[in-house]
Design a protein around this motif. Structure first.
Motif, PDB file in Angstrom:
ATOM      1  N   ARG A  23     -19.084  12.146  46.738  1.00 49.82           N
ATOM      2  CA  ARG A  23     -18.295  11.016  47.238  1.00 49.82           C
ATOM      3  C   ARG A  23     -18.090  10.012  46.102  1.00 49.82           C
ATOM      4  NH1 ARG A  23     -14.785  10.488  51.119  1.00 49.82           N
ATOM      5  NH2 ARG A  23     -14.556   8.323  51.742  1.00 49.82           N
ATOM      6  N   PRO A  24     -16.906   9.470  45.975  1.00 52.09           N
ATOM      7  CA  PRO A  24     -16.678   8.544  44.852  1.00 52.09           C
ATOM      8  C   PRO A  24     -17.643   7.369  44.872  1.00 52.09           C
ATOM      9  CG  PRO A  24     -14.625   9.113  45.935  1.00 52.09           C
ATOM     10  CD  PRO A  24     -15.710   9.686  46.764  1.00 52.09           C
ATOM     11  N   PHE A  53     -19.893  14.763  35.906  1.00 53.36           N
ATOM     12  CA  PHE A  53     -20.445  13.482  36.339  1.00 53.36           C
ATOM     13  C   PHE A  53     -21.950  13.502  36.223  1.00 53.36           C
ATOM     14  CE2 PHE A  53     -16.996  11.052  37.854  1.00 53.36           C
ATOM     15  CZ  PHE A  53     -16.021  11.987  38.131  1.00 53.36           C
ATOM     16  N   ALA A  69     -17.259   5.056  42.436  1.00 49.96           N
ATOM     17  CA  ALA A  69     -16.573   3.985  41.719  1.00 49.96           C
ATOM     18  C   ALA A  69     -15.099   4.063  42.023  1.00 49.96           C
ATOM     19  CB  ALA A  69     -16.811   4.119  40.220  1.00 49.96           C
ATOM     20  N   ASN A  70     -14.450   2.965  41.877  1.00 51.39           N
ATOM     21  CA  ASN A  70     -12.997   2.959  41.927  1.00 51.39           C
ATOM     22  C   ASN A  70     -12.478   2.082  40.803  1.00 51.39           C
ATOM     23  OD1 ASN A  70     -13.191   0.302  42.751  1.00 51.39           O
ATOM     24  ND2 ASN A  70     -13.187   0.882  44.920  1.00 51.39           N
ATOM     25  N   GLY A  71     -11.136   1.958  40.751  1.00 47.95           N
ATOM     26  CA  GLY A  71     -10.530   1.262  39.622  1.00 47.95           C
ATOM     27  C   GLY A  71     -10.956  -0.178  39.507  1.00 47.95           C
ATOM     28  N   LEU A 107     -22.861   5.153  33.791  1.00 45.62           N
ATOM     29  CA  LEU A 107     -21.941   5.255  32.656  1.00 45.62           C
ATOM     30  C   LEU A 107     -22.511   6.135  31.559  1.00 45.62           C
ATOM     31  CD1 LEU A 107     -20.914   1.518  32.423  1.00 45.62           C
ATOM     32  CD2 LEU A 107     -19.682   3.388  33.523  1.00 45.62           C
ATOM     33  N   ASP A 117     -11.325   7.183  41.834  1.00 50.46           N
ATOM     34  CA  ASP A 117     -10.578   6.310  42.746  1.00 50.46           C
ATOM     35  C   ASP A 117      -9.234   6.915  43.129  1.00 50.46           C
ATOM     36  OD1 ASP A 117      -9.219   6.125  40.390  1.00 50.46           O
ATOM     37  OD2 ASP A 117      -9.392   3.948  40.201  1.00 50.46           O
ATOM     38  N   ASN A 154     -14.127   2.517  29.703  1.00 51.89           N
ATOM     39  CA  ASN A 154     -14.512   2.438  31.114  1.00 51.89           C
ATOM     40  C   ASN A 154     -13.446   1.681  31.911  1.00 51.89           C
ATOM     41  OD1 ASN A 154     -15.952   2.641  33.492  1.00 51.89           O
ATOM     42  ND2 ASN A 154     -17.206   0.827  33.058  1.00 51.89           N
ATOM     43  N   GLU A 157     -13.792  -1.359  39.520  1.00 52.48           N
ATOM     44  CA  GLU A 157     -15.061  -1.571  38.841  1.00 52.48           C
ATOM     45  C   GLU A 157     -14.925  -1.470  37.338  1.00 52.48           C
ATOM     46  OE1 GLU A 157     -18.452   0.432  40.462  1.00 52.48           O
ATOM     47  OE2 GLU A 157     -17.423   0.705  42.353  1.00 52.48           O
ATOM     48  N   GLY A 158     -13.825  -1.019  36.830  1.00 54.39           N
ATOM     49  CA  GLY A 158     -13.653  -0.845  35.409  1.00 54.39           C
ATOM     50  C   GLY A 158     -12.924  -2.019  34.780  1.00 54.39           C
TER      51      GLY A 158
END
Lengths: 64, 509
Positions: B423-424, B358, B426-428, B389, A21, A38, B430-431
């Motif tokens: 390409r991302p 990843f 996930a971003n913040g 994950l 992100d 996570n 989602e955590g």
């Protein structure tokens, strides 16, 4: 590159830890800790950048 | 006038309103302090000095005068101390919240003092009214009426009969009379009549006194306030309401004291809320005044509700443009942690294809076909793909360090294949951090150290056992990391007016 291998020389690079992100930090332990729960939805990546580099631009480039 | 000017004008106007509100609240608090001081003074006066009408006894000699002065000094200082402590406590409640023991002590003692002195005042007031009551005074001025009034005619008749009897007895000794039985019988009859009359008079006096005292009691009771009388009659039911007058006085003064304390405590709450609102607004104004003018597209949009700066700007430390998240985190979907993933097989082949560490499960690349859909799902149901994950642990164990991409002026001139990442996904948001931000915005978690610490602990510790159990220090580091990112993103700031015990961080999102 010579400066990187010269003993006792001042470091010319810095290691940053960034997530998908775009958030980045410079503390490896914190990055590992955040990944262990996570925190940011992805695992962190590592990049070694010159000291004078624009971290925002470089992270953006890495993620593009 | 630009949007920025309008918003600044609105914020300044709101700030002025808050400041006026705060000034009014402070004035009321000061008035409450003065009133409390006077009430405590009255309480101490009743407790140590008694009613003012009895003070004349203190002025008889120098010793009693010295004692009176000493007691007055104690009364005044004690009232000042108690009222000041109460004032300070209420200001403290406004800043730092209430402390149960202090609240109960301060308010409880204040209640006791207030209704103690108030109830005593009611009695004094009733006595004063009674003394001025002419009907009551009339019952006191007829004390002489109770003295017996003897029938003068009967006394004269008895005297005449006894005189006649004495004369008869003298003649009887001289032989001039045969007997005096008639005269003697008359005297006895008259004396008997006198005794009967005296007895009837005494009984009449007793009855009159009874009526007089009953009238006095009635007048005493009537000197109380009609509200007190009504409450006493209500408490008495079928009994004598005069026996419940004191209870009614205590209840009514207690009610008044409780109302006073509730309002006084409310002032401290409004003081705290006003101060917080003023500080937030001042911070928002200071931040907004230093921000650039919004673009024309933003200016043409309808005005959004006032909110602090920093929301629409890209957060600090982000290298990519703000885009809508490609996936959404389901609320009921548990967040998986490192220790939960250890038992899963490590996809070594996938990691080899992604040198940055990843790993993307195959299910994410191809949509589930009808053949692969589980039988227990319906035709319109679709199995959600598992979050990517599985590579957390593997990534941390075999972390790949990329070489420097930038080199001063040569930034970006050379890019090796290892530098390219997908390409991302996930971003913040989602955590766990994104869940915490959502919880703070929803009011489910306070943006303070302890609540955030507990919030994290509840989500990672209950199911975690063994050596991987997160200790308190690790959770504290997590909380600090969350705060660091939130401040970097402009969601929260350090409180510039932080004092010990107050809010160290301010949520401005």
């Amino acid at each position: 590159m010579d400066s990187l291998i010269t003993p006792n020389a001042a470091p010319t690079t810095q290691t940053i830890y960034y997530w998908l992100d775009g958030y980045w930090i410079t503390d490896k332990e914190e990055a590992d800790l955040m990944d262990s729960i996570n925190a940011f939805g992805s695992v962190h990546q590592v990049a070694e950048l010159p000291l004078g580099a624009d971290i925002e631009v470089e992270v953006s480039r890495l993620l593009s | 006038m630009t949007v920025k000017d309008t918003q600044l004008d609105l914020m300044h106007r709101k700030l002025e309103q808050h400041q006026a509100h705060e000034q009014r609240g402070l004035l009321l608090l000061k008035l409450g302090f003065v009133l409390t001081f006077l009430l405590y003074l009255l309480f101490n006066q009743h407790l140590y000095l008694g009613d003012a009408l009895s003070w004349s006894a203190y002025f008889k000699d120098a010793a009693s005068l010295f004692g009176f002065t000493f007691t007055v000094a104690i009364v005044v200082l004690m009232a000042l101390f108690l009222s000041w402590v109460k004032h300070h406590a209420y200001l403290h409640f406004g800043f730092f919240g209430s402390v149960a023991l202090v609240v109960s002590t301060v308010i409880g003692f204040a209640l006791f003092a207030e209704f103690f002195s108030s109830s005593a005042n009611q009695d004094v007031k009733a006595s004063v009214l009674l003394e001025r009551n002419s009907a009551y005074q009339a019952t006191l001025t007829h004390e002489g009426s109770s003295s017996s009034t003897v029938n003068s005619g009967l006394i004269a008749s008895i005297a005449t009969a006894e005189q006649k009897l004495a004369r008869c007895e003298a003649n009887l000794k001289l032989g001039k009379e045969k007997h005096c039985d008639g005269d003697r019988a008359k005297v006895n009859a008259l004396k008997s009549s006198e005794q009967s009359a005296n007895k009837a008079q005494a009984e009449a006096n007793i009855e009159r006194d009874k009526l007089k005292y009953a009238r006095q009691d009635e007048l005493k009771a009537q000197s109380y306030n009609p509200v007190i009388l009504t409450l006493a009659r209500f408490l008495a039911g079928d009994g004598d309401y005069k026996d419940y007058l004191k209870t009614a006085v205590v209840l009514i003064t207690l009610f008044v004291a409780v109302c006073f304390e509730i309002l006084h405590h409310f002032l401290s709450k409004t003081h705290g809320a006003s101060m917080a609102a003023i500080e937030d607004l001042e911070l928002a104004i200071a931040k907004y005044e230093g921000s650039p003018e919004p673009d024309t597209a933003a200016s043409s949009a309808p005005l959004a509700p006032l909110k602090p700066l920093g929301l629409d700007r890209p957060p600090i430390g982000f290298g990519m443009p703000q885009t809508a998240p490609s996936t959404a985190q389901r609320d009921d979907q548990p967040v998986l942690f490192k220790y939960q993933l250890q038992a899963e097989p490590k996809p070594t082949e996938s990691r080899a294809r992604f040198p940055m560490g990843f790993t993307f499960p195959p299910v994410a690349s191809t949509p589930p076909s009808a053949e692969l859909r589980p039988k227990h799902l319906g035709a319109h149901e679709e199995q959600l793909s598992l979050p990517a994950l599985g590579g957390f642990k593997a990534h941390i164990e075999a972390e790949t360090v990329s070489r420097p991409l930038a080199n001063g002026s040569k930034t970006g001139s050379v890019q090796t294949p290892e530098m390219t990442v997908s390409r991302p996904l996930a971003n913040g948001s989602e955590g766990l951090y994104g869940a915490w931000v959502s919880a703070v915005k929803a009011g489910e978690c306070l943006p303070s150290v302890k609540p955030t610490w507990s919030w994290i602990q509840k989500r990672i510790a209950p199911t975690e056992t063994g050596t991987q159990t997160d200790d308190r220090t690790r959770i504290s580091h997590m909380q600090k990391a969350f705060f660091a990112r939130a401040m970097k993103e402009g969601l929260m700031i350090l409180n510039p007016h932080y004092t010990n015990g107050g809010k160290k961080y301010l949520w401005i999102a």
